[in-house]
Design an enzyme around this catalytic site. Structure first.
Site: not given
Ligand code: NDP
Length: 250
Positions: A15, A66, A145, A158-160, A162
């Site tokens: 991601g 994915d 998270s 989501y919490v489960a 994380k």
């Molecule tokens: P974004 O929604 O901004 O970005 C998500 C990224 O993950 C994108 O690059 C997306 O790709 C990719 N992605 C989503 N689903 C898949 C999948 N099935 N396979 C591969 N790639 C995938 O998220 P954030 O940057 O905000 O979050 C990043 C991480 O940090 C996550 O794990 C989130 O739970 C965690 N987090 C975020 C917080 C926040 O406040 N933002 C707080 C705490 C934790 P594409 O662009 O192609 O869709």
């Protein structure tokens, strides 16, 4: 920008095309690592980031894949080993939300979130394990998270997922410690990305009341901790969760 020396290291970030993942990719590259990342849908953003990494003088690649799918995840890892020769750093960052109160949460929303956020961590960690063991070193960094630590109404799925990432990390940290592989979690609070952009003004105001530092974080503030955990400076730290949350969970 951080000053860790990751020259000669190969990093794989799930991601990595947007948000926190993108910042992690850029920070690892600034520290000298070659970086491969995955993404799910946004091809243009992924390609633009690869161009940026190559302009920095790094080897780089992006895979549309994915993270919840184990066959696709294995294929990504095998390609990285084939093309880059090794994997030193794995950052499990891909994640989604599908929020709702438990009473109204569908089975599909549970499965989608748990598979994308938790099963993905199993998929990629298992896939890189053998390579890191044969290299006799490795860094696994899982993005959990803060709500995985303290809970949150409306986010049971989501919490489960994380909280599961934190438990998984402790277990593999114990399994892999003797192989010189360290595994740690980062638990971000609220970070300015597309994920938090979805929140309405009322939700954002409520969030600020529970953050002692009274602001959201920038993605770079998470990426800096990733670079530390990816560096030799953190070699005696394993199985830990570092909260990057402006003081939310104390
Ligand atoms: P974004 O929604 O901004 O970005 C998500 C990224 O993950 C994108 O690059 C997306 O790709 C990719 N992605 C989503 N689903 C898949 C999948 N099935 N396979 C591969 N790639 C995938 O998220 P954030 O940057 O905000 O979050 C990043 C991480 O940090 C996550 O794990 C989130 O739970 C965690 N987090 C975020 C917080 C926040 O406040 N933002 C707080 C705490 C934790 P594409 O662009 O192609 O869709």
């Amino acid at each position: 920008m951080t000053n860790y020396n990751l020259s000669g290291k190969v990093a794989l970030v799930t991601g990595g095309s947007r948000g926190i993942g993108r910042s992690i990719v850029l920070s690892l590259a600034h520290s000298g690592a070659d970086v491969v990342f995955t993404y799910r849908s946004k091809v243009d953003e992924a390609n633009a980031l690869v161009v940026e990494l190559i302009a920095m003088g790094r080897r780089a690649a992006a895979f549309q894949s994915d993270a919840a799918n184990s066959a696709q995840s294995n294929e990504v890892v095998q390609n990285v080993i084939k093309d880059f020769g090794r994997i030193d750093i794995l950052v499990n960052n891909a994640g989604i939300t599908k929020d709702g109160l438990l009473m109204r949460m569908s089975e599909q929303d549970w499965d989608d979130v748990v598979n994308t956020n938790l099963k993905s961590v199993f998929n990629f960690t298992k896939a890189v394990c053998r390579q890191m063991m044969s290299q006799q070193s490795g860094k696994i960094i899982n993005i959990s998270s803060i709500v995985g630590v303290i809970g949150n109404a409306g986010q049971a799925n989501y919490v489960a997922s994380k909280a599961g990432v934190i438990g998984f990390t402790k277990s593999i940290a114990k399994e892999l410690a003797s192989r010189n592989i360290q595994a740690n979690c980062i638990a971000p609070g609220f970070i300015e990305t597309d994920m938090t952009e979805k929140l309405n003004e009322k939700q954002k105001e409520a969030i600020l009341t529970v953050i002692p530092q009274k602001r959201l974080a920038r993605p770079e503030e998470v990426a800096a901790v990733v670079c530390f955990l990816a560096s030799a400076d953190s070699n005696y730290i394993t199985g830990q969760t570092i909260n990057v949350d402006g003081g939310m969970a104390m």
